[in-house]
Design a protein around this motif. Sequence first.
Motif, PDB file in Angstrom:
ATOM      1  N   UNK A  23       0.838  -1.191   0.000  1.00 31.46           N
ATOM      2  CA  UNK A  23       0.000   0.000   0.000  1.00 31.46           C
ATOM      3  C   UNK A  23       0.878   1.247   0.000  1.00 31.46           C
ATOM      4  N   UNK A  24       0.631   2.119  -0.952  1.00 29.73           N
ATOM      5  CA  UNK A  24       1.391   3.363  -1.054  1.00 29.73           C
ATOM      6  C   UNK A  24       0.831   4.401  -0.083  1.00 29.73           C
ATOM      7  N   UNK A  25       1.659   5.352   0.312  1.00 27.32           N
ATOM      8  CA  UNK A  25       1.202   6.345   1.298  1.00 27.32           C
ATOM      9  C   UNK A  25       0.123   7.270   0.737  1.00 27.32           C
ATOM     10  N   UNK A  26      -0.688   7.790   1.656  1.00 32.22           N
ATOM     11  CA  UNK A  26      -1.713   8.744   1.261  1.00 32.22           C
ATOM     12  C   UNK A  26      -1.094  10.078   0.874  1.00 32.22           C
ATOM     13  N   UNK A  27      -0.121  10.524   1.658  1.00 32.07           N
ATOM     14  CA  UNK A  27       0.638  11.738   1.339  1.00 32.07           C
ATOM     15  C   UNK A  27       2.128  11.429   1.422  1.00 32.07           C
ATOM     16  N   UNK A  28       2.895  12.073   0.582  1.00 29.89           N
ATOM     17  CA  UNK A  28       4.346  11.925   0.588  1.00 29.89           C
ATOM     18  C   UNK A  28       4.961  13.288   0.290  1.00 29.89           C
ATOM     19  N   UNK A  29       5.705  13.803   1.260  1.00 27.59           N
ATOM     20  CA  UNK A  29       6.364  15.109   1.129  1.00 27.59           C
ATOM     21  C   UNK A  29       7.862  14.910   1.317  1.00 27.59           C
ATOM     22  N   UNK A  30       8.630  15.396   0.349  1.00 24.82           N
ATOM     23  CA  UNK A  30      10.088  15.266   0.394  1.00 24.82           C
ATOM     24  C   UNK A  30      10.713  16.644   0.212  1.00 24.82           C
ATOM     25  N   UNK A  31      11.569  17.008   1.146  1.00 21.52           N
ATOM     26  CA  UNK A  31      12.372  18.220   1.010  1.00 21.52           C
ATOM     27  C   UNK A  31      13.829  17.791   0.872  1.00 21.52           C
ATOM     28  N   UNK A  32      14.430  18.130  -0.253  1.00 24.74           N
ATOM     29  CA  UNK A  32      15.797  17.687  -0.558  1.00 24.74           C
ATOM     30  C   UNK A  32      16.688  18.888  -0.811  1.00 24.74           C
ATOM     31  N   UNK A  33      17.799  18.922  -0.100  1.00 28.85           N
ATOM     32  CA  UNK A  33      18.832  19.924  -0.355  1.00 28.85           C
ATOM     33  C   UNK A  33      20.029  19.215  -0.973  1.00 28.85           C
ATOM     34  N   UNK A  34      20.391  19.628  -2.195  1.00 30.05           N
ATOM     35  CA  UNK A  34      21.421  18.929  -2.970  1.00 30.05           C
ATOM     36  C   UNK A  34      22.666  19.804  -3.041  1.00 30.05           C
ATOM     37  N   UNK A  35      23.722  19.361  -2.368  1.00 29.54           N
ATOM     38  CA  UNK A  35      24.998  20.086  -2.378  1.00 29.54           C
ATOM     39  C   UNK A  35      25.935  19.418  -3.375  1.00 29.54           C
ATOM     40  N   UNK A  36      26.329  20.125  -4.400  1.00 29.58           N
ATOM     41  CA  UNK A  36      27.134  19.544  -5.475  1.00 29.58           C
ATOM     42  C   UNK A  36      28.614  19.814  -5.273  1.00 29.58           C
ATOM     43  N   UNK A  37      29.416  19.023  -5.944  1.00 27.09           N
ATOM     44  CA  UNK A  37      30.856  19.264  -5.998  1.00 27.09           C
ATOM     45  C   UNK A  37      31.440  18.593  -7.236  1.00 27.09           C
ATOM     46  N   UNK A  38      32.604  19.069  -7.629  1.00 27.25           N
ATOM     47  CA  UNK A  38      33.290  18.552  -8.820  1.00 27.25           C
ATOM     48  C   UNK A  38      34.404  17.606  -8.386  1.00 27.25           C
ATOM     49  N   UNK A  39      34.378  16.399  -8.949  1.00 31.51           N
ATOM     50  CA  UNK A  39      35.477  15.454  -8.751  1.00 31.51           C
ATOM     51  C   UNK A  39      36.387  15.492  -9.968  1.00 31.51           C
ATOM     52  N   UNK A  40      37.694  15.558  -9.734  1.00 38.18           N
ATOM     53  CA  UNK A  40      38.658  15.616 -10.831  1.00 38.18           C
ATOM     54  C   UNK A  40      39.573  14.407 -10.776  1.00 38.18           C
TER      55      UNK A  40
END
Length: 451
Positions: free
Chosen positions: A105-122
């Motif tokens: 059974x899937x949820x009735x409500x689904x709230x996602x707050x995502x903070x995406x911190x990026x970086x460069x790999x060399x």
Amino acid sequence: METQKQKKSFGQWLKTSITVRMLMVGILILVLLIPLSYIKNLIQERAFRQEEVVNDNNKKWGNEVLLYGPVLKIPYKIHNIKKTWDDKTKAYIKEDLISTQYAFFFPNTLDVKANVASQILKRGIYESVVYTSDMRIKGSFTTPNFDIKDINAEDILWSKATIVVNSTNLKGIKSNLELKIGSDSYPLRSKYMQNSYTNTLETKFLKAASLPKENSIAFNLDLTINGSEQLRFIPVGRETNISMTSDWASPSFNGNYLPDPKTKAISEKGFKANWKVLQINREFEQEFFGELPQIDSSAFGVKLLIPVDEYQKSERATKYGYLVIALTFLVFFLIQTISKVHIHPFQYMMIGLALTMFYTLLISISEHSSFLYAYIIAGISVVLLISMYSKAILKSFKFMGFIAASLAGLYSFIFVIIQLENYALLVGSVGLFLILGTIMMVSRRIDWKND
């Protein structure tokens, strides 16, 4: 004596014939396609090497993330009545064969707050973009409906209910996962699922107070995960709300749903976006009996793009290599024909090889600098080299300046086309039309009758 004159006149005709010159120039252009094809292969090889390094970096850091869940998993009994004939009693004996299946059974409500911190790999000269995402996931489950499958209440195994969360990237998880339901916490542990396109995390059996038997139950989950390139979600909630912020300035929103344009914002400091997906927007229902389906076609999210792909631009530049060589040879051919200056086939070949060197310079310099600087340096180098060589051949500063201006204009025209996307065909067509018109006007001065 007459034969010598005929030989002399034939040799003179070979040297002065416009038709012979045109054939010679055409053959040289075809010959120069060979080094151009090698240069294209070199670009593809370097691009493939870059892709290998990027994939290896991403694999060690954490691959793309696809999140699927949480999902309430409840086992139930299935009754299969087996009839066996008994010769002694002369009657059928009924045997109840009980097996267990699962309802999801899937949820009735689904709230996602995502903070995406990026970086460069060399690694060496190659770069890849990776990220660390901190997510706050919350929602609620309503009372499951078993009536649609005519499952009796006594056959529902509430005491063995669990919650599962699926992801394509368990390696990147950097926090201990505990799903909170009311005052209870449930650690999530890996569970092997055969033939699954995602990895499964599952809680232990839920306590009675955590079950939505009569009332809705709220849950929340904090997740920190390393990933690369993409972060996507499957909208399993009856109402799914995703809010995402990031410091990456070159996002590509992809998948089955786009963010709300009123909330989407992209700047040099990053981006933010919100999605809202309702059950009616999806192609799958709210509950499944038997096993979870493969519904990743409904996924959506963001892809973090490296804004400049030097190899792609270099490859696009080489596609115009035939045009550059042909037009440059045409300029020299027109000058030779109109001014009666003799240019040896070897000299044409040297000019053609100098033109192909532009692309090797462009590739090698762009690996250590920006495409713009590499294009400018390679272009200036080749224009100066051919201009000085033409001065030695044509013995004229006027012709040298004309050739330098022609090459500079041609390389500038190609650079503009490479930068454009929507208008590349339009600008290219107009530019070629103007070049053709110019050639037609200049070629009027050639005396074709004496060929």
